[in-house]
Scaffold this motif. Structure first.
Motif, PDB file in Angstrom:
ATOM      1  N   LYS A  63       8.519  11.748   6.313  1.00 43.58           N
ATOM      2  CA  LYS A  63       8.136  11.299   4.979  1.00 43.58           C
ATOM      3  C   LYS A  63       8.810   9.963   4.693  1.00 43.58           C
ATOM      4  N   VAL A  64       8.018   9.014   4.167  1.00 48.70           N
ATOM      5  CA  VAL A  64       8.517   7.674   3.869  1.00 48.70           C
ATOM      6  C   VAL A  64       8.014   7.262   2.489  1.00 48.70           C
ATOM      7  N   VAL A  65       8.905   6.710   1.681  1.00 55.98           N
ATOM      8  CA  VAL A  65       8.526   6.148   0.387  1.00 55.98           C
ATOM      9  C   VAL A  65       8.648   4.634   0.512  1.00 55.98           C
ATOM     10  N   ILE A  66       7.592   3.921   0.132  1.00 56.48           N
ATOM     11  CA  ILE A  66       7.596   2.463   0.215  1.00 56.48           C
ATOM     12  C   ILE A  66       7.337   1.889  -1.172  1.00 56.48           C
ATOM     13  N   GLY A  67       8.142   0.896  -1.534  1.00 56.64           N
ATOM     14  CA  GLY A  67       7.929   0.182  -2.784  1.00 56.64           C
ATOM     15  C   GLY A  67       6.808  -0.826  -2.593  1.00 56.64           C
ATOM     16  N   VAL A  68       5.796  -0.734  -3.435  1.00 57.23           N
ATOM     17  CA  VAL A  68       4.636  -1.627  -3.344  1.00 57.23           C
ATOM     18  C   VAL A  68       4.518  -2.406  -4.645  1.00 57.23           C
ATOM     19  N   LEU A 115       2.153  -4.108   4.480  1.00 58.79           N
ATOM     20  CA  LEU A 115       3.057  -3.140   5.089  1.00 58.79           C
ATOM     21  C   LEU A 115       2.596  -1.717   4.801  1.00 58.79           C
ATOM     22  N   PHE A 116       2.160  -1.468   3.581  1.00 59.73           N
ATOM     23  CA  PHE A 116       1.663  -0.142   3.211  1.00 59.73           C
ATOM     24  C   PHE A 116       0.484   0.271   4.093  1.00 59.73           C
ATOM     25  N   TYR A 117      -0.496  -0.624   4.241  1.00 61.26           N
ATOM     26  CA  TYR A 117      -1.664  -0.315   5.068  1.00 61.26           C
ATOM     27  C   TYR A 117      -1.289  -0.127   6.533  1.00 61.26           C
ATOM     28  N   LEU A 118      -0.355  -0.922   7.030  1.00 56.72           N
ATOM     29  CA  LEU A 118       0.091  -0.766   8.421  1.00 56.72           C
ATOM     30  C   LEU A 118       0.774   0.585   8.635  1.00 56.72           C
ATOM     31  N   LEU A 119       1.605   0.984   7.689  1.00 51.99           N
ATOM     32  CA  LEU A 119       2.276   2.278   7.802  1.00 51.99           C
ATOM     33  C   LEU A 119       1.274   3.425   7.759  1.00 51.99           C
ATOM     34  N   LEU A 120       0.240   3.291   6.948  1.00 48.38           N
ATOM     35  CA  LEU A 120      -0.788   4.332   6.879  1.00 48.38           C
ATOM     36  C   LEU A 120      -1.507   4.498   8.213  1.00 48.38           C
ATOM     37  N   SER A 155       4.056  10.468   6.647  1.00 46.93           N
ATOM     38  CA  SER A 155       3.630  10.905   5.328  1.00 46.93           C
ATOM     39  C   SER A 155       4.111   9.837   4.346  1.00 46.93           C
ATOM     40  N   ILE A 156       3.193   8.988   3.891  1.00 49.79           N
ATOM     41  CA  ILE A 156       3.546   7.796   3.109  1.00 49.79           C
ATOM     42  C   ILE A 156       3.313   8.039   1.620  1.00 49.79           C
ATOM     43  N   SER A 157       4.305   7.697   0.827  1.00 51.37           N
ATOM     44  CA  SER A 157       4.171   7.668  -0.624  1.00 51.37           C
ATOM     45  C   SER A 157       4.493   6.257  -1.083  1.00 51.37           C
ATOM     46  N   ALA A 158       3.660   5.741  -1.963  1.00 51.40           N
ATOM     47  CA  ALA A 158       3.896   4.408  -2.517  1.00 51.40           C
ATOM     48  C   ALA A 158       4.471   4.558  -3.920  1.00 51.40           C
TER      49      ALA A 158
END
Length: 72
Positions: free
Chosen positions: A22-27, A36-41, A48-51
């Motif tokens: 699980k990863v939380v990314i600040g967008v 970066l968000f799209y690449l991680l997805l 498991s990505i949460s923005a």
């Protein structure tokens, strides 16, 4: 983005993250955090990505537009 850059990013991520982690990314809604968000997805690590986004309201309606973009 080039395929080699995508591979390099995933190689580096694999050193620090486990498959399915699980990863939380600040967008912010800007180009860099959105990319970066799209690449991680799309990472083969199946993360498991949460923005998350925090609207500081520093740029008036532009800040609100960024928030709406991230929410969508």
């Amino acid at each position: 983005m080039s395929w080699s850059l995508f591979q390099a990013l995933n190689s580096e991520l694999g050193k620090h993250l486990k498959k399915g982690e699980k990863v939380v990314i600040g967008v912010s809604g800007g180009q860099d955090s959105t990319a970066l968000f799209y690449l991680l997805l799309r990472s083969p690590l199946n993360l498991s990505i949460s923005a998350c986004h925090f609207n500081h309201c520093l740029r008036g309606c532009t800040s609100d537009e960024d928030q709406k973009f991230v929410e969508e």
